[in-house]
Design a protein around this motif. Structure first.
Motif, short mmCIF file in Angstrom:
data_model
loop_
_atom_site.label_atom_id
_atom_site.label_comp_id
_atom_site.label_asym_id
_atom_site.label_seq_id
_atom_site.Cartn_x
_atom_site.Cartn_y
_atom_site.Cartn_z
N ASP A 200 38.09 -16.36 19.60
CA ASP A 200 38.14 -17.05 18.24
C ASP A 200 37.18 -16.75 17.25
OD1 ASP A 200 40.78 -17.68 19.01
OD2 ASP A 200 40.48 -19.74 19.34
N LYS A 201 35.99 -17.26 17.78
CA LYS A 201 34.77 -16.94 17.04
C LYS A 201 34.63 -15.36 16.68
CE LYS A 201 32.04 -20.82 18.66
NZ LYS A 201 30.51 -21.18 19.29
N LEU A 202 34.70 -14.43 17.51
CA LEU A 202 34.82 -12.91 17.17
C LEU A 202 35.57 -12.69 16.32
CD1 LEU A 202 33.63 -10.06 18.17
CD2 LEU A 202 35.38 -10.14 19.73
N ILE A 203 36.81 -13.21 16.35
CA ILE A 203 37.77 -12.62 15.16
C ILE A 203 37.45 -13.10 13.83
CG2 ILE A 203 40.05 -13.20 14.55
CD1 ILE A 203 39.81 -11.02 16.95
N ASN A 204 36.75 -14.41 14.02
CA ASN A 204 36.16 -15.08 12.72
C ASN A 204 35.11 -14.15 11.96
OD1 ASN A 204 36.24 -16.90 10.77
ND2 ASN A 204 34.50 -17.97 11.48
N PHE A 205 34.33 -13.69 12.99
CA PHE A 205 33.37 -12.80 12.34
C PHE A 205 33.77 -11.47 11.98
CE2 PHE A 205 30.19 -15.40 15.05
CZ PHE A 205 29.78 -15.98 13.92
N ILE A 206 34.84 -10.77 12.58
CA ILE A 206 35.29 -9.63 12.12
C ILE A 206 36.03 -9.78 11.08
CG2 ILE A 206 37.30 -8.13 12.62
CD1 ILE A 206 36.73 -8.48 15.61
N GLU A 207 36.98 -10.95 11.02
CA GLU A 207 37.43 -11.34 9.45
C GLU A 207 36.34 -11.22 8.29
OE1 GLU A 207 39.98 -14.54 10.71
OE2 GLU A 207 41.70 -13.07 11.11
N LYS A 208 35.39 -11.67 8.59
CA LYS A 208 34.19 -11.95 7.44
C LYS A 208 33.54 -10.91 7.25
CE LYS A 208 33.65 -17.14 8.18
NZ LYS A 208 32.80 -18.19 8.53
N ASP A 209 33.75 -9.79 8.14
CA ASP A 209 33.22 -8.51 7.94
C ASP A 209 31.61 -8.71 8.45
OD1 ASP A 209 32.93 -5.89 7.71
OD2 ASP A 209 32.44 -5.64 5.63
N LYS A 210 31.29 -9.17 9.45
CA LYS A 210 30.06 -9.57 9.90
C LYS A 210 29.40 -8.75 11.08
CE LYS A 210 29.41 -13.31 7.47
NZ LYS A 210 28.28 -13.34 6.33
N LEU A 211 30.38 -7.89 11.40
CA LEU A 211 30.05 -7.03 12.55
C LEU A 211 29.39 -5.70 12.02
CD1 LEU A 211 32.10 -8.85 14.20
CD2 LEU A 211 32.36 -6.98 15.60
N ASN A 212 28.16 -5.03 12.53
CA ASN A 212 27.51 -3.86 12.48
C ASN A 212 28.22 -2.93 12.94
OD1 ASN A 212 26.31 -3.59 14.64
ND2 ASN A 212 24.54 -4.79 14.14
N LYS A 213 28.02 -1.77 12.71
CA LYS A 213 28.70 -0.35 13.31
C LYS A 213 28.58 -0.62 14.76
CE LYS A 213 28.48 2.42 9.15
NZ LYS A 213 27.98 4.14 8.68
N GLY A 214 27.15 -0.68 15.30
CA GLY A 214 27.04 -0.64 16.73
C GLY A 214 27.90 -1.64 17.33
N GLN A 215 28.03 -2.94 16.90
CA GLN A 215 28.80 -4.12 17.51
C GLN A 215 30.34 -3.43 17.70
OE1 GLN A 215 27.56 -6.90 14.93
NE2 GLN A 215 26.14 -8.04 16.30
N LYS A 216 30.57 -2.84 16.41
CA LYS A 216 32.06 -2.32 16.49
C LYS A 216 32.33 -1.40 17.27
CE LYS A 216 33.07 -3.38 11.47
NZ LYS A 216 33.57 -2.75 10.28
N LYS A 217 31.36 -0.38 17.52
CA LYS A 217 31.34 0.65 18.62
C LYS A 217 31.51 0.12 20.12
CE LYS A 217 29.23 5.00 19.85
NZ LYS A 217 28.37 6.11 19.63
N ARG A 218 30.57 -0.74 20.35
CA ARG A 218 30.72 -1.39 21.62
C ARG A 218 32.13 -2.36 21.98
NH1 ARG A 218 25.43 -3.11 20.19
NH2 ARG A 218 25.86 -5.36 19.97
N LEU A 219 32.33 -3.01 20.94
CA LEU A 219 33.82 -3.60 21.01
C LEU A 219 35.04 -2.81 21.01
CD1 LEU A 219 35.06 -6.50 20.85
CD2 LEU A 219 35.19 -6.18 18.61
N LEU A 220 35.01 -1.56 20.35
CA LEU A 220 35.93 -0.62 20.62
C LEU A 220 36.03 -0.15 22.06
CD1 LEU A 220 35.91 1.19 17.14
CD2 LEU A 220 37.74 0.15 18.04
N LYS A 221 34.64 0.25 22.47
CA LYS A 221 34.71 0.79 23.72
C LYS A 221 35.47 -0.26 24.75
CE LYS A 221 31.54 2.89 27.16
NZ LYS A 221 30.33 3.39 27.24
N VAL A 222 35.13 -1.51 24.85
CA VAL A 222 35.71 -2.23 25.85
C VAL A 222 37.13 -2.72 25.41
CG1 VAL A 222 33.75 -3.23 26.63
CG2 VAL A 222 34.70 -4.30 24.91
N ILE A 223 37.56 -2.77 24.13
CA ILE A 223 38.89 -3.11 23.91
C ILE A 223 39.87 -1.66 24.46
CG2 ILE A 223 40.73 -3.14 22.05
CD1 ILE A 223 38.49 -4.62 20.28
#
Length: 107
Positions: free
Chosen positions: A11-34
């Protein structure tokens, strides 16, 4: 970590995503595991990625439904399915926890 703790972290992660708080590296790591989630289809994951804007600008259910030629509720179902599955995999939760902690430090 308990399943309730995992759900809270997602839930916290989704909140940070919705607020556009993730940087490119974080998004890339998240995409890989998703994309490594075994019980989610590629289409479900692709819809989740489009909705939360992990590769490009966020899109609404109606916009995504036009791409996939299906209903908005089908898109919503895919997004919810992937979101629910995030908390079920330890390797995913390790990445989620790290990203959440990084984002909390910045806030």
């Amino acid at each position: 970590m308990s399943s309730d703790d995992n759900i809270t972290l997602v839930d916290k992660l989704i909140n940070f995503i919705e607020k556009d708080k993730l940087n490119k590296g974080q998004k890339k790591r998240l995409l890989k595991v998703i994309y490594s989630i075994e019980n989610a289809t590629k289409i479900q994951i692709d819809r989740f990625v489009l909705f939360y804007g992990l590769k490009q600008d966020r899109q609404k259910f109606t916009q995504i439904s036009k791409i996939y030629n299906c209903s908005s509720s089908a898109i919503r179902g895919s997004v919810i399915t992937v979101r629910n599955k995030l908390s079920r995999y330890e390797h995913v939760m390790k990445v989620v926890e790290k990203i959440v902690k990084q984002c909390e430090k910045i806030e």
